[in-house]
Design an enzyme around this catalytic site. Structure first.
Site, PDB file in Angstrom:
ATOM      1  N   ASP A  80       0.841  -1.193   0.000  1.00  0.00           N
ATOM      2  CA  ASP A  80       0.000   0.000   0.000  1.00  0.00           C
ATOM      3  C   ASP A  80       0.876   1.243   0.000  1.00  0.00           C
ATOM      4  O   ASP A  80       2.091   1.186   0.202  1.00  0.00           O
ATOM      5  CB  ASP A  80      -0.921  -0.003   1.222  1.00  0.00           C
ATOM      6  CG  ASP A  80      -2.115   0.945   1.078  1.00  0.00           C
ATOM      7  OD1 ASP A  80      -2.284   1.544  -0.002  1.00  0.00           O
ATOM      8  OD2 ASP A  80      -2.873   1.075   2.059  1.00  0.00           O
ATOM      9  N   LYS A  81       0.208   2.373  -0.224  1.00  0.00           N
ATOM     10  CA  LYS A  81       0.826   3.692  -0.187  1.00  0.00           C
ATOM     11  C   LYS A  81      -0.046   4.590   0.671  1.00  0.00           C
ATOM     12  O   LYS A  81      -1.261   4.399   0.765  1.00  0.00           O
ATOM     13  CB  LYS A  81       0.962   4.244  -1.604  1.00  0.00           C
ATOM     14  CG  LYS A  81       0.989   5.765  -1.742  1.00  0.00           C
ATOM     15  CD  LYS A  81      -0.404   6.293  -2.046  1.00  0.00           C
ATOM     16  CE  LYS A  81      -0.421   7.814  -2.097  1.00  0.00           C
ATOM     17  NZ  LYS A  81      -1.839   8.319  -2.122  1.00  0.00           N
ATOM     18  N   HIS A  82       0.578   5.556   1.309  1.00  0.00           N
ATOM     19  CA  HIS A  82      -0.197   6.538   2.077  1.00  0.00           C
ATOM     20  C   HIS A  82       0.387   7.919   1.852  1.00  0.00           C
ATOM     21  O   HIS A  82       1.603   8.099   1.834  1.00  0.00           O
ATOM     22  CB  HIS A  82      -0.179   6.221   3.569  1.00  0.00           C
ATOM     23  CG  HIS A  82      -1.080   7.131   4.365  1.00  0.00           C
ATOM     24  ND1 HIS A  82      -2.423   6.887   4.524  1.00  0.00           N
ATOM     25  CD2 HIS A  82      -0.836   8.295   5.010  1.00  0.00           C
ATOM     26  CE1 HIS A  82      -2.963   7.858   5.239  1.00  0.00           C
ATOM     27  NE2 HIS A  82      -2.016   8.725   5.537  1.00  0.00           N
ATOM     28  N   SER A  83      -0.504   8.902   1.684  1.00  0.00           N
ATOM     29  CA  SER A  83      -0.098  10.294   1.527  1.00  0.00           C
ATOM     30  C   SER A  83      -0.435  11.069   2.792  1.00  0.00           C
ATOM     31  O   SER A  83      -1.467  10.810   3.420  1.00  0.00           O
ATOM     32  CB  SER A  83      -0.816  10.926   0.333  1.00  0.00           C
ATOM     33  OG  SER A  83      -0.662  12.329   0.337  1.00  0.00           O
ATOM     34  N   THR A 120      -9.233  10.767   0.474  1.00  0.00           N
ATOM     35  CA  THR A 120      -9.517   9.755  -0.541  1.00  0.00           C
ATOM     36  C   THR A 120     -10.894   9.140  -0.334  1.00  0.00           C
ATOM     37  O   THR A 120     -11.637   8.886  -1.293  1.00  0.00           O
ATOM     38  CB  THR A 120      -8.427   8.670  -0.516  1.00  0.00           C
ATOM     39  OG1 THR A 120      -7.169   9.258  -0.856  1.00  0.00           O
ATOM     40  CG2 THR A 120      -8.738   7.553  -1.500  1.00  0.00           C
ATOM     41  N   ARG A 168      -8.731  15.128  16.095  1.00  0.00           N
ATOM     42  CA  ARG A 168      -7.560  15.912  15.699  1.00  0.00           C
ATOM     43  C   ARG A 168      -7.907  16.901  14.598  1.00  0.00           C
ATOM     44  O   ARG A 168      -7.404  18.028  14.566  1.00  0.00           O
ATOM     45  CB  ARG A 168      -6.448  14.984  15.202  1.00  0.00           C
ATOM     46  CG  ARG A 168      -5.735  14.213  16.296  1.00  0.00           C
ATOM     47  CD  ARG A 168      -4.822  13.146  15.706  1.00  0.00           C
ATOM     48  NE  ARG A 168      -3.898  13.709  14.739  1.00  0.00           N
ATOM     49  CZ  ARG A 168      -3.589  13.115  13.579  1.00  0.00           C
ATOM     50  NH1 ARG A 168      -4.159  11.975  13.228  1.00  0.00           N
ATOM     51  NH2 ARG A 168      -2.731  13.683  12.768  1.00  0.00           N
ATOM     52  N   SER A 183      -1.143   7.415  13.607  1.00  0.00           N
ATOM     53  CA  SER A 183      -2.394   7.325  12.859  1.00  0.00           C
ATOM     54  C   SER A 183      -2.201   6.530  11.576  1.00  0.00           C
ATOM     55  O   SER A 183      -2.978   5.623  11.261  1.00  0.00           O
ATOM     56  CB  SER A 183      -2.920   8.722  12.549  1.00  0.00           C
ATOM     57  OG  SER A 183      -4.085   8.659  11.755  1.00  0.00           O
ATOM     58  N   LYS A 187      -3.166   1.968  11.137  1.00  0.00           N
ATOM     59  CA  LYS A 187      -4.066   1.444  10.110  1.00  0.00           C
ATOM     60  C   LYS A 187      -3.330   0.507   9.162  1.00  0.00           C
ATOM     61  O   LYS A 187      -3.849  -0.549   8.785  1.00  0.00           O
ATOM     62  CB  LYS A 187      -4.689   2.588   9.314  1.00  0.00           C
ATOM     63  CG  LYS A 187      -5.625   3.486  10.115  1.00  0.00           C
ATOM     64  CD  LYS A 187      -6.403   4.437   9.232  1.00  0.00           C
ATOM     65  CE  LYS A 187      -5.559   5.536   8.624  1.00  0.00           C
ATOM     66  NZ  LYS A 187      -5.232   6.620   9.571  1.00  0.00           N
ATOM     67  N   LYS A 188      -2.125   0.900   8.757  1.00  0.00           N
ATOM     68  CA  LYS A 188      -1.396   0.096   7.787  1.00  0.00           C
ATOM     69  C   LYS A 188      -0.935  -1.238   8.396  1.00  0.00           C
ATOM     70  O   LYS A 188      -0.975  -2.278   7.732  1.00  0.00           O
ATOM     71  CB  LYS A 188      -0.201   0.879   7.251  1.00  0.00           C
ATOM     72  CG  LYS A 188      -0.577   2.171   6.532  1.00  0.00           C
ATOM     73  CD  LYS A 188      -1.610   1.945   5.447  1.00  0.00           C
ATOM     74  CE  LYS A 188      -1.983   3.222   4.728  1.00  0.00           C
ATOM     75  NZ  LYS A 188      -3.051   3.014   3.733  1.00  0.00           N
TER      76      LYS A 188
END
Length: 435
Positions: A80-83, A120, A168, A183, A187-188
């Site tokens: 996966d990727k996260h921004s 997203t 937050r 955070s 999740k990841k």
């Protein structure tokens, strides 16, 4: 220990034990800690920070607040990727199907908008029928059969983060490095990934405005991830201008469909998307190096395989079965559109990107409070890039609004955000890769 005592310790810069942090996370999860106490804890961490051990303890406690997935039965790697968030950042919508078309499996757990940034999950919610919070069985089925699923946190996946995230957003505590780290990674890690690539934004439209702060965050996330057994690379990318030419949920979905089909591709958006895809394919062991990864990702895009995967994902999660072809008829549209006209001739020399994002929020496309309802139709399109030459009276962008008063407010913000003058150097989209 009382929650107030844990807050006091952090406020006074005393170290928190793993037990302290575990108790606070349990209170966040169960609701025993009030919204005020959670907000106070977040503010104390923002001001006092956390050391590496505290950040790791917070991450793991939040991961373990709910279910933890395992993907041992997949025929390929889970990646996966996260921004960290920006304006016009719809990369995930193209990236997940591109990587899936290249043999990866992408269980993408996404979030809603934070502050001036688009989320997203809000973009996927713009697609009618699409289930952004499926049960675990459906998530497993879609990932296994399609190759990717872009969803939000289920009630059983890192539930502590789900509540903490919303608080937050409305208490000015988003920018804390340890809270962002926990955070994201909770999740990841709960999603059971085999590897992760981070897109850490840097610039006036990012939560980390300076390169040094972005590098600090990238180092914290990759370090905590590796300590938890998750291989993680990070790209630091520029957010001194919107990434896509569209900002607003349904409008960014249209932009993503045009990208996938080749009808239109914003140049900077394409460079960042392919760089992230290439890095994911390398960390997942599907390609030997970055160049090969980018080549494979580009081929999946150009042949239409990625668009096909996106269409199948939308249908499998309850959306229209022919969404790519008929998306315009399915997405809601704003009641009025009108251009923002340039007040003078010259070049776009600076963009206050955060203000562009806030213009979308003012239109109703984002949240001021955690419980605000987002209007998916509103936003901005045709946003000009840095360095582009403009003529007085020419369009800087197009506003999509539901009433004239909202359009007036958004127009004033866009005009204040765009500086027109002499041409200036434009930052590269990808600033650094940390591997």
């Amino acid at each position: 220990m009382l929650f107030a005592e844990i807050i006091r310790k952090k406020r006074d810069a005393e170290p928190l034990s793993r037990e302290d942090i575990g108790e606070m996370v349990a209170g966040i999860t169960s609701g025993a800690a009030s919204e005020g106490q959670v907000a106070a804890f977040a503010m104390a961490v923002l001001w006092r920070g956390m050391d590496h051990d505290e950040a790791a303890a917070l991450t793991l406690a939040m991961r373990d607040s709910g279910d933890v997935f395992k993907w041992d039965d997949l025929p390929g790697p889970a990646v996966d990727k996260h921004s960290t968030g920006g304006v016009g950042d719809n990369v995930s919508l193209m990236l997940a199907p591109i990587v899936a078309a290249c043999g990866g499996y992408v269980p993408m757990i996404s979030g809603r908008g934070l502050g001036h940034t688009g989320g997203t999950l809000d973009k996927m919610d713009a697609i009618p029928g699409y289930a952004t919070q499926p049960d675990n069985d459906l998530l497993r089925k879609v990932v296994a059969e399609v190759g990717c699923a872009i969803i939000g946190q289920t009630g059983d996946l890192a539930p502590a983060d789900k509540r903490f995230y919303g608080i937050r957003d409305v208490t000015a505590t988003v920018e804390s490095v340890p809270l962002i780290t926990a955070s994201i990674l909770s999740k990841k890690l709960a999603a059971g990934l085999g590897s992760l690539v981070m897109d850490v934004k840097c610039g006036n439209g990012a939560f980390m405005e300076s390169f040094d702060r972005a590098e600090e965050l990238a180092g914290a996330i990759t370090g905590v991830a590796r300590a938890a057994g998750l291989p993680c690379h990070a790209l630091i990318t520029d957010m001194n201008q919107p990434l896509a030419s569209a900002a607003g949920n349904a409008l960014e979905v249209v932009n993503a469909v045009e990208f996938l089909t080749g009808a239109r591709r914003d140049a900077r958006l394409q460079e960042v998307t392919l760089a992230l895809c290439g890095e994911m394919l390398v960390t997942a062991g599907l390609q030997p190096d970055r160049a090969a990864g980018v080549t494979a990702a580009r081929a999946a895009l150009e042949t239409g395989r990625a668009a096909e995967v996106f269409d199948r994902m939308v249908a499998a999660l309850g959306g229209p079965s022919d969404f790519i072809e008929t998306h315009q008829s399915h997405l809601t549209k704003a009641k009025l559109t009108r251009p923002v006209l340039a007040p003078s001739s010259g070049h776009v020399r600076a963009i206050a990107t955060r203000e562009v994002g806030l213009a979308v929020v003012e239109l109703g496309g984002g949240r001021r409070r955690a419980d605000d309802v987002v209007n998916p139709a509103v936003g901005l399109t045709g946003l000009l890039d840095l360095g582009v030459e403009v003529v007085k009276g020419g369009p800087l962008c197009m506003i999509h609004a539901d009433d004239a008063a909202q359009a007036d407010a958004a127009e004033a913000q866009v005009l204040a955000a765009y500086q027109i003058g002499e041409a200036t150097d434009v930052p590269m989209p990808v600033l650094k890769i940390i591997d």
